[in-house]
Design a protein around this motif. Structure first.
Motif, PDB file in Angstrom:
ATOM      1  N   TYR A 292       0.834  -1.205   0.000  1.00 23.88           N
ATOM      2  CA  TYR A 292       0.000   0.000   0.000  1.00 23.88           C
ATOM      3  C   TYR A 292       0.866   1.251   0.000  1.00 23.88           C
ATOM      4  O   TYR A 292       0.654   2.178  -0.798  1.00 23.88           O
ATOM      5  CB  TYR A 292      -0.939  -0.016   1.211  1.00 23.88           C
TER       6      TYR A 292
ATOM      7  N   THR B 185      -1.561  -0.509  -4.946  1.00 28.56           N
ATOM      8  CA  THR B 185      -2.833  -0.772  -4.271  1.00 28.56           C
ATOM      9  C   THR B 185      -3.485  -2.057  -4.762  1.00 28.56           C
ATOM     10  O   THR B 185      -4.201  -2.713  -3.996  1.00 28.56           O
ATOM     11  CB  THR B 185      -3.806   0.402  -4.486  1.00 28.56           C
ATOM     12  N   ASP B 186      -3.216  -2.460  -6.020  1.00 30.53           N
ATOM     13  CA  ASP B 186      -3.805  -3.698  -6.521  1.00 30.53           C
ATOM     14  C   ASP B 186      -3.270  -4.904  -5.752  1.00 30.53           C
ATOM     15  O   ASP B 186      -4.042  -5.777  -5.320  1.00 30.53           O
ATOM     16  CB  ASP B 186      -3.543  -3.853  -8.021  1.00 30.53           C
TER      17      ASP B 186
ATOM     18  N   THR C 272      -7.225   1.275   1.715  1.00 30.44           N
ATOM     19  CA  THR C 272      -6.637   0.971   0.408  1.00 30.44           C
ATOM     20  C   THR C 272      -7.675   1.094  -0.701  1.00 30.44           C
ATOM     21  O   THR C 272      -7.365   1.577  -1.798  1.00 30.44           O
ATOM     22  CB  THR C 272      -6.020  -0.439   0.414  1.00 30.44           C
ATOM     23  N   TYR C 273      -8.909   0.655  -0.435  1.00 30.37           N
ATOM     24  CA  TYR C 273      -9.988   0.865  -1.404  1.00 30.37           C
ATOM     25  C   TYR C 273     -10.111   2.349  -1.748  1.00 30.37           C
ATOM     26  O   TYR C 273     -10.261   2.723  -2.925  1.00 30.37           O
ATOM     27  CB  TYR C 273     -11.329   0.380  -0.834  1.00 30.37           C
TER      28      TYR C 273
ATOM     29  N   ASP D  94      -7.860   4.782  -1.530  1.00 31.94           N
ATOM     30  CA  ASP D  94      -6.720   5.251  -2.322  1.00 31.94           C
ATOM     31  C   ASP D  94      -6.750   4.701  -3.740  1.00 31.94           C
ATOM     32  O   ASP D  94      -6.183   5.306  -4.656  1.00 31.94           O
ATOM     33  CB  ASP D  94      -5.405   4.859  -1.645  1.00 31.94           C
ATOM     34  N   ASP D  95      -7.424   3.569  -3.917  1.00 28.23           N
ATOM     35  CA  ASP D  95      -7.549   2.964  -5.245  1.00 28.23           C
ATOM     36  C   ASP D  95      -8.725   3.540  -6.018  1.00 28.23           C
ATOM     37  O   ASP D  95      -8.992   3.126  -7.150  1.00 28.23           O
ATOM     38  CB  ASP D  95      -7.697   1.436  -5.102  1.00 28.23           C
TER      39      ASP D  95
END
Length: 284
Positions: free
Chosen positions: A95, A100-101, A135-136, A138-139
């Motif tokens: 992260y 992020t993936d 993280t979701y 930021d993605d």
């Protein structure tokens, strides 16, 4: 000795002495060569990986976490708590490196495993859920971030308490997601709650309090509440200058934010003076 050093690492990390932990790198590597892959030495290597991540050396952190994970998977039973912890830490390193993936794939795996093995209410499970929601966001998967963040806040309120430091981290991240989708009223309400709780439990100059004060100032600014934004920006800039130093990058960034808010509020002379000061400090 290895166990004592491991406890010292944990204490140093908890009070923020991560550079001091990093300085023990050679000692840790020497111990690892002499003692081998014991649980204690692997814990030390994991803490060393954390120190690399704190120092923004993400490739080194990821490489070391992978080494620890590979060894733990060979010597421990599948889904051992230490294995799940290392996978979680590796996802967090991904992260911070911007992958992020990869982080999402690994966090989702760890969340499923921890929910199944530990329960959905276990703090380790909730911690992973909080990281995954962050993280979701930021993605760019903001709705998923909000849905998961709201669930984690609800669960942490029940398992811990609303003002627990972990719950406040998740609330602040959730407010970030609200702000990103334009839900400014919800974001401001959440930031205000977190700021009051952090100022009361951590103090006005604590790093987490300063983060939330700056976040709330930005939300006020986005909502057109410029007077309130300026008050908070002035306070957090003053606190940051006193705690970190007048010429630190974060202090200069905050001063720049304050200057822009002065400009938006029509306080042009103050804005110009502050912009000129920031430009001068950056050139030194």
């Amino acid at each position: 000795f290895t166990s004592a050093l491991c406890r010292a690492f944990t204490h140093a990390r908890d009070i923020g002495l991560v550079p001091e932990v990093f300085a023990l790198k050679e000692l840790v590597n020497t111990l690892h060569k002499q003692v081998g892959d014991s649980r204690e030495t692997l814990s030390l290597l994991a803490k060393l990986a954390y120190a690399h991540m704190y120092m923004s050396d993400y490739p080194a952190a990821i490489s070391l976490y992978k080494q620890v994970l590979n060894t733990r998977e060979q010597i421990l039973e599948p889904n051992h708590r230490d294995i799940l912890s290392t996978r979680n830490d590796l996802a967090y390193a991904y992260y911070w490196e911007g992958h992020t993936d990869k982080a999402i794939d690994l966090f989702e795996q760890v969340l499923d495993d921890r929910t199944r093995i530990l329960s959905s209410d276990h703090e380790d499970t909730l911690m992973t859920g909080s990281y995954l929601a962050l993280t979701y966001a930021d993605d760019g998967q903001l709705e998923r971030a909000i849905t998961l963040g709201e669930q984690v806040v609800k669960d942490r309120d029940r398992v811990l308490k609303p003002d627990h430091k972990y719950t406040l981290v998740t609330r602040n991240n959730l407010a970030d997601a609200y702000k990103s989708v334009g839900r400014l009223t919800d974001a401001i309400k959440m930031y205000e709650y977190v700021l009051e709780a952090r100022a009361r439990t951590l103090g006005n100059t604590h790093r987490h309090t300063r983060i939330t004060r700056n976040d709330l100032a930005g939300a006020y600014e986005s909502a057109g509440r410029l007077t309130e934004a300026i008050t908070l920006y002035e306070q957090v800039t003053k606190d940051c200058a006193r705690v970190l130093g007048e010429d630190r990058p974060l202090t200069l960034t905050l001063r720049n934010n304050l200057a822009y808010t002065y400009e938006s509020a029509g306080r042009l002379e103050e804005a110009i003076t502050l912009f000129e000061q920031v430009t001068k400090d950056l050139s030194l």
